[in-house]
Design a protein around this motif. Sequence first.
Motif, PDB file in Angstrom:
ATOM      1  N   GLU A   1     -11.027  -2.856  -8.337  1.00  0.00           N
ATOM      2  CA  GLU A   1      -9.823  -3.381  -7.688  1.00  0.00           C
ATOM      3  C   GLU A   1      -8.766  -3.660  -8.746  1.00  0.00           C
ATOM      4  O   GLU A   1      -9.081  -4.182  -9.815  1.00  0.00           O
ATOM      5  CB  GLU A   1     -10.129  -4.695  -6.968  1.00  0.00           C
TER       6      GLU A   1
ATOM      7  N   GLU B   1      -5.133  -5.617  -8.867  1.00  0.00           N
ATOM      8  CA  GLU B   1      -4.232  -6.494  -8.124  1.00  0.00           C
ATOM      9  C   GLU B   1      -2.958  -6.702  -8.932  1.00  0.00           C
ATOM     10  O   GLU B   1      -3.019  -7.032 -10.116  1.00  0.00           O
ATOM     11  CB  GLU B   1      -4.911  -7.842  -7.878  1.00  0.00           C
TER      12      GLU B   1
ATOM     13  N   GLN C   1       3.527  -1.347  -0.869  1.00  0.00           N
ATOM     14  CA  GLN C   1       2.279  -0.606  -0.737  1.00  0.00           C
ATOM     15  C   GLN C   1       2.415   0.802  -1.333  1.00  0.00           C
ATOM     16  O   GLN C   1       3.457   1.449  -1.186  1.00  0.00           O
ATOM     17  CB  GLN C   1       1.887  -0.483   0.735  1.00  0.00           C
TER      18      GLN C   1
ATOM     19  N   THR D   1      -5.793  -0.333   0.308  1.00  0.00           N
ATOM     20  CA  THR D   1      -5.053  -1.490  -0.203  1.00  0.00           C
ATOM     21  C   THR D   1      -5.325  -2.689   0.694  1.00  0.00           C
ATOM     22  O   THR D   1      -5.602  -2.539   1.884  1.00  0.00           O
ATOM     23  CB  THR D   1      -3.529  -1.228  -0.233  1.00  0.00           C
TER      24      THR D   1
ATOM     25  N   LYS E   1      -0.564  -7.402  -3.946  1.00  0.00           N
ATOM     26  CA  LYS E   1      -1.486  -6.517  -3.228  1.00  0.00           C
ATOM     27  C   LYS E   1      -2.635  -6.150  -4.144  1.00  0.00           C
ATOM     28  O   LYS E   1      -2.560  -6.295  -5.358  1.00  0.00           O
ATOM     29  CB  LYS E   1      -0.779  -5.256  -2.764  1.00  0.00           C
ATOM     30  N   THR E   2      -3.696  -5.658  -3.540  1.00  0.00           N
ATOM     31  CA  THR E   2      -4.840  -5.141  -4.269  1.00  0.00           C
ATOM     32  C   THR E   2      -5.052  -3.703  -3.837  1.00  0.00           C
ATOM     33  O   THR E   2      -5.159  -3.420  -2.647  1.00  0.00           O
ATOM     34  CB  THR E   2      -6.108  -5.968  -3.982  1.00  0.00           C
ATOM     35  N   VAL E   3      -5.084  -2.793  -4.797  1.00  0.00           N
ATOM     36  CA  VAL E   3      -5.431  -1.395  -4.542  1.00  0.00           C
ATOM     37  C   VAL E   3      -6.843  -1.220  -5.084  1.00  0.00           C
ATOM     38  O   VAL E   3      -7.136  -1.636  -6.210  1.00  0.00           O
ATOM     39  CB  VAL E   3      -4.449  -0.425  -5.234  1.00  0.00           C
ATOM     40  N   TRP E   4      -7.721  -0.646  -4.290  1.00  0.00           N
ATOM     41  CA  TRP E   4      -9.123  -0.555  -4.658  1.00  0.00           C
ATOM     42  C   TRP E   4      -9.666   0.840  -4.392  1.00  0.00           C
ATOM     43  O   TRP E   4      -9.097   1.612  -3.623  1.00  0.00           O
ATOM     44  CB  TRP E   4      -9.954  -1.590  -3.894  1.00  0.00           C
TER      45      TRP E   4
END
Length: 178
Positions: free
Chosen positions: A117, A119, A125, A153, A163-166
């Motif tokens: 992840e 963040e 987004q 996300t 935001k968190t992109v994982w």
Amino acid sequence: MNLQYPMAGLRGARTVSLVRGGRRAIAALSEDGGAPVCRARDFQMAAEVPAQAEAVADARRQLSLLLQRSGLSDCIDTVALVAQELMVNAMVHGCGNRAGLQFSVRAMHEHGRLRVEVEDPSIEQPHPRPPAADEEGGRGLHLVDALVTRWGTDGSVAGKTGKTVWFELDLPGEEAAS
């Protein structure tokens, strides 16, 4: 429940907290300042990364060393490439290349699934876009989509902006054994 144990920064840290087999363990960093030696397959780690190119490269090396020392060498190239893409996006788009800002990187492996992840403080987004043939950018999220089992996300959590992109990889065969 995902417990996070933050590292004390990538450079200058002497220990890092990991979760092995459901309990917290402190591992010493290697002599070269690299990732901790962790022979267990299940782990969690977290780091705060300054929004600078050198720090992204260092975080990629730390993640690669952790995977190698955890017995997950077969997926190092894929994980390092995809994690770097997300970290560069966090640095450029999420932090706007502004000095003094930082983003978080977390990695966890549990029951044959590796999750990373990233963040950052931006609420914007990410979205794949079709790149023109002569453009340098625009291919990163297509690469992410092609190389991982799944990605996505998550919006900000209560009291926090960003935001968190994982991404996740399901590890086949021997690598999935925990």
